[in-house]
Design an enzyme around this catalytic site. Sequence first.
Site, mmCIF file in Angstrom:
data_model
loop_
_atom_site.group_PDB
_atom_site.id
_atom_site.type_symbol
_atom_site.label_atom_id
_atom_site.label_comp_id
_atom_site.label_asym_id
_atom_site.label_seq_id
_atom_site.Cartn_x
_atom_site.Cartn_y
_atom_site.Cartn_z
ATOM 1 N N GLU A 169 0.827 -1.215 0.000
ATOM 2 C CA GLU A 169 0.000 0.000 0.000
ATOM 3 C C GLU A 169 0.859 1.263 0.000
ATOM 4 O O GLU A 169 0.647 2.180 0.791
ATOM 5 C CB GLU A 169 -0.957 -0.036 1.193
ATOM 6 C CG GLU A 169 -1.926 -1.218 1.089
ATOM 7 C CD GLU A 169 -2.975 -1.245 2.187
ATOM 8 O OE1 GLU A 169 -2.912 -0.416 3.103
ATOM 9 O OE2 GLU A 169 -3.856 -2.116 2.111
ATOM 10 N N SER A 192 3.126 2.653 8.380
ATOM 11 C CA SER A 192 3.158 2.407 9.809
ATOM 12 C C SER A 192 3.631 0.986 10.140
ATOM 13 O O SER A 192 4.291 0.762 11.116
ATOM 14 C CB SER A 192 1.780 2.648 10.399
ATOM 15 O OG SER A 192 0.831 1.864 9.712
ATOM 16 N N HIS A 412 -18.331 -8.896 5.975
ATOM 17 C CA HIS A 412 -16.963 -8.411 6.176
ATOM 18 C C HIS A 412 -16.256 -9.289 7.191
ATOM 19 O O HIS A 412 -16.767 -9.515 8.288
ATOM 20 C CB HIS A 412 -16.982 -6.955 6.665
ATOM 21 C CG HIS A 412 -15.613 -6.361 6.795
ATOM 22 N ND1 HIS A 412 -15.205 -5.653 7.890
ATOM 23 C CD2 HIS A 412 -14.553 -6.390 5.955
ATOM 24 C CE1 HIS A 412 -13.950 -5.253 7.722
ATOM 25 N NE2 HIS A 412 -13.530 -5.695 6.551
ATOM 26 N N HIS A 413 -15.114 -9.811 6.803
ATOM 27 C CA HIS A 413 -14.261 -10.589 7.704
ATOM 28 C C HIS A 413 -12.906 -9.912 7.806
ATOM 29 O O HIS A 413 -12.013 -10.196 7.002
ATOM 30 C CB HIS A 413 -14.041 -12.018 7.180
ATOM 31 C CG HIS A 413 -15.267 -12.879 7.199
ATOM 32 N ND1 HIS A 413 -15.366 -14.024 6.428
ATOM 33 C CD2 HIS A 413 -16.426 -12.785 7.891
ATOM 34 C CE1 HIS A 413 -16.556 -14.596 6.650
ATOM 35 N NE2 HIS A 413 -17.217 -13.854 7.529
ATOM 36 N N GLU A 414 -12.751 -9.009 8.755
ATOM 37 C CA GLU A 414 -11.408 -8.480 9.031
ATOM 38 C C GLU A 414 -10.740 -9.486 9.958
ATOM 39 O O GLU A 414 -11.286 -9.802 11.013
ATOM 40 C CB GLU A 414 -11.495 -7.096 9.673
ATOM 41 C CG GLU A 414 -10.152 -6.524 10.112
ATOM 42 C CD GLU A 414 -9.135 -6.455 8.983
ATOM 43 O OE1 GLU A 414 -9.344 -5.666 8.057
ATOM 44 O OE2 GLU A 414 -8.145 -7.210 9.017
ATOM 45 N N HIS A 482 -8.668 -7.929 0.896
ATOM 46 C CA HIS A 482 -7.820 -6.754 1.118
ATOM 47 C C HIS A 482 -6.549 -7.181 1.839
ATOM 48 O O HIS A 482 -6.576 -8.120 2.636
ATOM 49 C CB HIS A 482 -8.567 -5.708 1.949
ATOM 50 C CG HIS A 482 -9.501 -4.875 1.121
ATOM 51 N ND1 HIS A 482 -9.591 -3.517 1.247
ATOM 52 C CD2 HIS A 482 -10.359 -5.216 0.133
ATOM 53 C CE1 HIS A 482 -10.480 -3.041 0.377
ATOM 54 N NE2 HIS A 482 -10.967 -4.062 -0.312
ATOM 55 N N GLU A 483 -5.464 -6.481 1.521
ATOM 56 C CA GLU A 483 -4.143 -6.745 2.128
ATOM 57 C C GLU A 483 -3.613 -8.148 1.837
ATOM 58 O O GLU A 483 -2.747 -8.650 2.547
ATOM 59 C CB GLU A 483 -4.153 -6.519 3.663
ATOM 60 C CG GLU A 483 -4.394 -5.104 4.085
ATOM 61 C CD GLU A 483 -5.870 -4.782 4.284
ATOM 62 O OE1 GLU A 483 -6.651 -5.694 4.588
ATOM 63 O OE2 GLU A 483 -6.246 -3.621 4.083
ATOM 64 N N GLU A 501 -7.773 -5.761 -3.074
ATOM 65 C CA GLU A 501 -7.237 -4.408 -2.911
ATOM 66 C C GLU A 501 -5.748 -4.498 -3.272
ATOM 67 O O GLU A 501 -5.371 -4.239 -4.402
ATOM 68 C CB GLU A 501 -7.456 -3.922 -1.478
ATOM 69 C CG GLU A 501 -6.900 -2.536 -1.252
ATOM 70 C CD GLU A 501 -6.880 -2.151 0.212
ATOM 71 O OE1 GLU A 501 -7.247 -1.017 0.503
ATOM 72 O OE2 GLU A 501 -6.473 -2.961 1.059
ATOM 73 N N GLU A 507 -8.953 4.550 0.675
ATOM 74 C CA GLU A 507 -8.851 4.798 2.127
ATOM 75 C C GLU A 507 -7.721 5.769 2.454
ATOM 76 O O GLU A 507 -7.796 6.509 3.439
ATOM 77 C CB GLU A 507 -8.664 3.472 2.880
ATOM 78 C CG GLU A 507 -7.415 2.720 2.488
ATOM 79 C CD GLU A 507 -7.238 1.378 3.227
ATOM 80 O OE1 GLU A 507 -7.976 1.111 4.173
ATOM 81 O OE2 GLU A 507 -6.337 0.617 2.857
HETATM 82 C C1 NOJ Z 1 -8.301 -2.052 5.550
HETATM 83 C C2 NOJ Z 1 -9.174 -2.170 4.357
HETATM 84 O O1 NOJ Z 1 -8.486 -1.854 3.188
HETATM 85 C C3 NOJ Z 1 -10.369 -1.284 4.559
HETATM 86 O O2 NOJ Z 1 -11.171 -1.268 3.406
HETATM 87 C C4 NOJ Z 1 -11.122 -1.768 5.772
HETATM 88 O O3 NOJ Z 1 -12.204 -0.910 5.985
HETATM 89 C C5 NOJ Z 1 -10.228 -1.783 6.996
HETATM 90 N N1 NOJ Z 1 -9.025 -2.491 6.722
HETATM 91 C C6 NOJ Z 1 -10.893 -2.421 8.176
HETATM 92 O O4 NOJ Z 1 -11.095 -3.788 7.932
HETATM 93 CA CA CA Z 2 -6.044 -1.680 2.896
#
Ligand code: NOJ
Ligand code: CA
Length: 714
Positions: A169, A192, A412-414, A482-483, A501, A507
């Site tokens: 990123e 970071s 959403h699965h963070e 993402h990531e 992503e 973001e």
């Molecule tokens: C980073 C993701 O790119 C973003 O879209 C998401 O909202 C946050 N993480 C929280 O999961």
């Molecule tokens: Ca991200």
Amino acid sequence: MKHSLFIAFFLCLGSFASAQQLTSPDGNLSLEFMEQADGVPAYRLDYKGKPVLTSGRLGLLTEEADLTRGFKQTNLERTSVDNYWNPVWGEYNRVRNHYNEMTVTLEQPETGRILNIRFRLFNDGLGFRYELPLQRKMNYLTVKDEVTEFNLTGNHKAFCIPGDYDTNEFAYTTAPLSDIAVDMEKRIAKKSYESKAEGGLTVQTPLMMKSEDGIYLNIHEAALVDYAGMLLNVDDKQFKLSAHLTPDKLGKKGYLQLPVLSPWRTVIVSDDARDILASQLIYNLNEPCQYEDTSWIRPMKFVGVWWEMFTGEGKTWAYSDFYQAKPGITDYAKLKPNGHHPANTAHVKEYIDFAAENGFDAVLVEGWNEGWENGGGYLKERVFSFTKAYPDFDVEGLHRYASSKGVKIIMHHETYSTASDYERQLHDAFHFMVDNGYDAVKTGYVGRLIPRSEYHDSQWMVNHYLHVVKTAADYKIMVNSHEAVRPTGVYRTYPNWIAQESARGTEFESFNDGIRPDHTTILPFTRLMGGPMDYTPGIFEGDLSTYGSNKRKRSSTLVKQLALYVTIYSPIQMAADLIENYKRYPEPFQFIKDVAVDWDKTDILEAEPGDYITIARKAKGKNEWFVGAITDENARTATIPFDFLPDGKKYIATIYEDGKDADWEKNPQSYHIFKAVVTNKSVLKQKLARSGGAAISIVEATGEEGLRGLKKIK
Ligand code: NOJ
Ligand code: CA
């Protein structure tokens, strides 16, 4: 789906040490494979009679076997293929797969070990990979290094991000290779969390370059499966690049068991930048779709409970501010709500209403589940539950409400990068989704990894991402990660991996170092070469001080945000801004409502990495076309020929342009919209403001009636 029009097959027993040639079907590219002293395999590549890669080594070094030297060529096979395939979704409804192939078999007389190298030359570039067939003298291998070299002919201008094992990123560096190091250090200092690649200077792929004599070169990989992601070591004095595989934290770069097919190493070449964007080489090098039934995989547009957590108003993913909460231990029903948790039933219903009223397919909801109180979760396990909703989020009620309006909710699965924990919960999580009417999930891997031995791009994680995608397919679920490791066209094989992503997205407009005006003119030449990006465009109010935040603001004009729906390809597109901002600007919002997300055909009209991109696309199965034109920090006039339209008809184009006084810094929201008559002979000279754009939607005219009074574009 696959028609083999022409397959020729030659077999010849190669003579030792003589160079072997392969040319592309149009004859523009030619590859030479040779053995250097000591049986070291090597190759070079020419384009239109001039070298683009000078002699570079090939080979694989493992703890158990040195596969970099001591070889004799014992066999050579040639094939040509020319066929077409139909992607489940994409920029084209039909893709030509046209190449000449040469496979060299190398044997080490001393050890009896065999390595095959398969080369494919397309008209737009080269792909090659290592193949280790089953054999008696080798079985399990631990990779120490891949020695693949890409030796350049000069100090090319590069568009690159720093080598890192965990994140991609970054903002891009644009500089001659001799100068990238200093600028990239600045980029690293701004992230970071990161795990800067070890050793000397490294960059990530896809690496875009332009030579002084105007040759565009793009280096990446295709079909990254069960192997570590590749970075490139850069020798910034002699302009030599070499593979740098992402190790695990034990320092191992991969664990292989024969038979092995490495990912393809790809080199896309042209003297016209548009060919780089049009290239389907990386997809062609991936395996065909593995699913019988793909009817459940569908491109879509969505809105969501998302941007409001970034605007600086203090809204949170977490339901409570209690930072010690743990799933399974804490009683979430008893936590004190913090009062600024937007993933609540009433607010989600507003989004569902808005989606239904404006023709969006789905609503993404972030912050619906237990665990966010861990506020970053870094290196902690069992942080999230993917089956337990917060007390203010009524899963069943919202399912019923959304269904009644014909809208889907996106899960959403963070994971906060606790991949091991995610694997433990995966089946339960997907069952829960199916039971509650979800068919798409956005996954996230923020922070440092558990297993603690791994990086985001090491082999274990490459396997994890694909494991999630394949398991999701068993439940007919689409995945937007993402990531994760940056894509390599694996979508062709597993098209429920609907986007990623894996680069700096919208973001960052809310983070300190922001998004530069040239960023979106580089992304299609770099990150998007491997597949679609969930960039989340559509920010109409980019000035975050509107919300009382002192954060960095905006990157473009409002109209450029519209154009991104065409220039940044993705089968899923978010309208990322707040509902209130779309209500403030209903006229330009119409373009986002209208724009397609799946295409029959794409025409790259103008392109120069870092400067500008103009693309026209035809909506899949419809007589509707959309054009997007964007520019960097410099204003410019785009030239838009409408010759992509069928001949002999009149069309009505709705043109969304930057207002006369528009400027991304001073006056980003100034726009002008007008309708005009176009034919396929029309050519529009379109002004774009600084970091501005133009977006055009086109439909066939149904009669002379509707054309009266409209401007005609000659
Ligand atoms: C980073 C993701 O790119 C973003 O879209 C998401 O909202 C946050 N993480 C929280 O999961
Ligand atoms: Ca991200």
